[in-house]
Design a protein around this motif. Structure first.
Motif, short mmCIF file in Angstrom:
data_model
loop_
_atom_site.label_atom_id
_atom_site.label_comp_id
_atom_site.label_asym_id
_atom_site.label_seq_id
_atom_site.Cartn_x
_atom_site.Cartn_y
_atom_site.Cartn_z
N THR A 355 28.44 37.51 48.75
CA THR A 355 28.13 37.81 47.43
C THR A 355 29.79 38.04 47.11
N TRP A 356 30.70 38.02 48.04
CA TRP A 356 32.24 38.10 47.77
C TRP A 356 32.79 36.95 47.15
N ASP A 357 33.44 37.04 46.22
CA ASP A 357 34.34 35.87 45.62
C ASP A 357 35.81 35.91 46.19
N SER A 358 36.02 35.13 47.04
CA SER A 358 37.29 35.09 47.89
C SER A 358 38.26 34.38 46.81
N ASN A 359 37.98 33.74 45.70
CA ASN A 359 38.72 33.09 44.76
C ASN A 359 38.91 33.86 43.75
N MET A 360 38.82 35.23 43.70
CA MET A 360 39.30 36.06 42.74
C MET A 360 40.55 36.08 42.22
N PRO A 361 41.00 36.18 41.04
CA PRO A 361 42.38 35.81 40.50
C PRO A 361 43.35 36.86 40.70
N ILE A 362 42.80 37.98 41.30
CA ILE A 362 43.96 39.17 41.40
C ILE A 362 44.61 38.95 42.71
N SER A 363 46.16 38.81 42.74
CA SER A 363 46.82 38.79 44.03
C SER A 363 47.46 39.86 44.45
N GLY A 364 47.96 40.10 45.54
CA GLY A 364 48.73 41.23 45.91
C GLY A 364 50.30 41.27 45.41
N PRO A 365 51.03 42.15 46.00
CA PRO A 365 51.04 43.06 47.03
C PRO A 365 50.09 44.11 46.61
N THR A 366 49.26 44.48 47.65
CA THR A 366 48.37 45.73 47.54
C THR A 366 49.14 46.89 48.30
N GLY A 367 49.11 47.86 47.40
CA GLY A 367 49.90 49.10 47.96
C GLY A 367 48.98 50.37 47.82
N ARG A 368 49.13 51.50 48.72
CA ARG A 368 48.49 52.34 48.81
C ARG A 368 47.07 52.14 49.38
N ARG A 369 46.30 52.92 49.83
CA ARG A 369 44.89 52.83 50.30
C ARG A 369 43.92 52.28 49.19
N ILE A 370 43.07 51.56 49.62
CA ILE A 370 42.13 51.02 48.91
C ILE A 370 40.95 52.10 48.73
N PHE A 371 40.42 52.52 47.47
CA PHE A 371 39.40 53.66 47.53
C PHE A 371 38.16 53.06 46.88
N VAL A 372 36.88 53.30 47.49
CA VAL A 372 35.90 52.70 46.93
C VAL A 372 34.95 53.72 46.49
N SER A 373 34.41 53.98 45.11
CA SER A 373 33.55 54.80 44.81
C SER A 373 32.30 54.46 44.79
N LYS A 374 31.39 54.97 43.89
CA LYS A 374 29.78 54.42 43.98
C LYS A 374 29.59 53.26 43.61
N ASN A 375 30.36 52.60 42.61
CA ASN A 375 30.11 51.35 42.12
C ASN A 375 31.47 50.75 41.63
N SER A 376 32.76 51.32 42.25
CA SER A 376 33.77 50.68 41.67
C SER A 376 34.90 50.58 42.95
N LEU A 377 35.76 49.47 42.97
CA LEU A 377 36.67 49.60 43.96
C LEU A 377 38.03 49.61 43.31
N TYR A 378 39.12 50.47 43.64
CA TYR A 378 40.32 50.88 43.07
C TYR A 378 41.27 50.22 43.99
N VAL A 379 42.11 49.40 43.51
CA VAL A 379 43.32 48.92 44.09
C VAL A 379 44.58 48.79 43.31
N TRP A 380 45.69 49.35 43.97
CA TRP A 380 47.22 49.68 43.25
C TRP A 380 47.78 48.25 43.71
N ARG A 381 48.39 47.52 42.81
CA ARG A 381 49.06 46.41 43.26
C ARG A 381 50.32 45.95 42.30
N GLY A 382 50.79 44.80 42.63
CA GLY A 382 52.10 44.51 41.89
C GLY A 382 53.37 45.35 42.57
#
Length: 442
Positions: A355-382
């Protein structure tokens, strides 16, 4: 004598009933919904419970989403919950607080306060609702301390009845006032880490590891390990440590049985690997990134297994030093600049989820650890990791984003840490000055 300043308003706006985090233990919060204790804990002795680590239930147990107890959310560095989702975007500022005394730590949240440390060894308690600084604690430093000391601050930790603050001493403070409950001298002003689980405070501080018994208020175990990068605690109380070796050219992961006061195992890769800095403990296994490889180390034996290998065609590379996050039986890894910001593999098949879209438009760099809640994934980038993106954790589709730079007039800035709560997001950012900010749904 301790030097501290306390505002005239010592209001405890929220009880700690929210501060019950499973693997974190919170040295007393049991996660029981039927507790009669005013702090939301049925364990006033402060010994914590002993949950497992299987699935999200073992990482988080019973919190209502009003607390963020430690630097990486829980003692096993879990960074995942299935209890709440966090606020919906778009966001707006609830408040901001400027800290002029240089660098600040990541925030922790509990008792209706946001706690952050600064590089002058001062702890700040900020009202979660209003942004008012309710109290500060500035300990007396050793006589040999140079004037205007500046050290990288350690992120504090908060439990159902205590805030833990680290200088050359581990301080246990009363959360609503900053009064000292007890303290244990460790001996160094260098920055470190604090994890709290099952009645024990685990600390690394300038090449020394400590286990401090909360009830006895004393050190029950210590070990010297140089160049420590990260610590994490398993559900059985085992302490896992990553540290640099060979003058920083290699790394090693070590497992300790604190109760037996012995080393269980040590894993060291062959060749030179300048990664493996952060650790995650999930279901009895220690995970880290070894270059572009997701490595799983058995928590009992130290035997390693490869879970995923990225960058086979130079299109997917993992940010050095960030541990993965595991949720929904998926391994989430942080990606580098101009490549996918989040890389995924199923925990069982070790393949990318269908189900994962590997072509999603968001690019890194990704900083800090990724946090996953009940239905959201939080990622800090740029650059500076100041652009918060919220994704669908099953598909990778972006739901909304928030750029801190649009709200902070800084020459430069880098997010140092964050906390995701039910109705707000707290962050700390360093620039030409430091800011603690609270965001909420617009």
């Amino acid at each position: 004598m301790n030097r501290r300043s306390t505002s005239t308003r010592r209001r405890w706006l929220a009880a700690c009933g929210s501060a019950s985090v499973g693997i974190a233990g919170l040295s007393g919060c049991t996660g029981s919904d039927d507790s009669n204790d005013e702090n939301g804990s049925s364990d006033p002795a402060g010994t914590g419970e002993e949950p497992d680590e299987s699935g999200t239930e073992g990482v988080h147990n019973g919190s209502s989403g009003e607390s963020w107890p430690m630097a990486r959310f829980s003692a096993n560095n879990g960074m995942v919950t299935d209890e709440w989702s966090g606020p919906d975007g778009p966001l707006e500022e609830r408040w901001t607080v400027e800290i002029e005394d240089g660098e600040v730590s990541g925030p922790v949240v509990g008792h209706g306060f946001v706690y952050v440390a600064d590089e002058t060894s001062t702890l700040h308690a900020i009202d979660l609702t209003t942004g008012d600084v309710e109290w500060t604690y500035e300990p007396e430093l050793p006589p040999e301390t140079p004037p205007n000391p500046q050290w990288e601050p350690t992120t504090p930790a908060v439990t159902d009845d205590t805030v833990y603050f680290l200088t050359e001493t581990l301080y246990a403070l009363k959360p609503e006032t900053g009064d000292v409950l007890w303290s244990v001298e460790l001996g160094s002003l260098y920055s470190g880490d604090i994890r709290v689980y099952d009645g024990i405070v685990y600390v690394h501080n300038d090449g020394k590891l400590y286990a401090v018994d909360i009830e006895e208020q004393s050190i029950i175990w210590e070990e010297r390990v140089n160049a420590v990068q990260d610590i994490a605690v398993g559900s059985d109380g085992s302490l896992y440590v990553s540290h640099k070796t060979n003058s920083g050219h290699d790394y090693e992961v070590v497992g300790f049985d604190v109760e037996k006061e012995e080393q269980i195992w040590a894993y060291s890769p062959s060749g030179n690997f300048d990664t493996g800095r952060e650790l995650l403990v999930h279901d009895g296994t220690v995970y880290t990134h070894e270059l572009d490889t997701v490595l799983a180390i058995d928590g009992e034996t130290g035997e390693e297994a490869t879970m995923a290998v990225y960058n086979k065609d130079d299109s997917e590379s993992v940010v050095a030093g960030r541990a993965p996050t595991i949720a929904n039986e998926i391994i989430y890894s942080a990606g580098v600049f101009d490549q996918p910001a989040v890389l995924t593999r199923e925990l069982t098949t070790r393949q990318e989820p269908p189900t994962w879209d590997s072509n999603m438009p968001i690019s890194g760099p990704t900083g800090r650890r990724i946090f996953v809640s009940k239905n959201s994934l939080y990622v800090w980038r740029g650059y500076g990791y100041v652009d918060l993106n919220v994704l669908n954790p099953e598909t990778g589709e972006q739901r909304w984003s928030f750029d801190v730079r649009d709200h902070q007039d800084m020459v430069r800035g880098m997010v140092q840490g964050y906390a995701i709560l039910v109705d707000s997001i707290i962050y700390s950012i360093d620039g030409n000055y430091s800011v603690i900010g609270a965001l909420e749904t617009a």
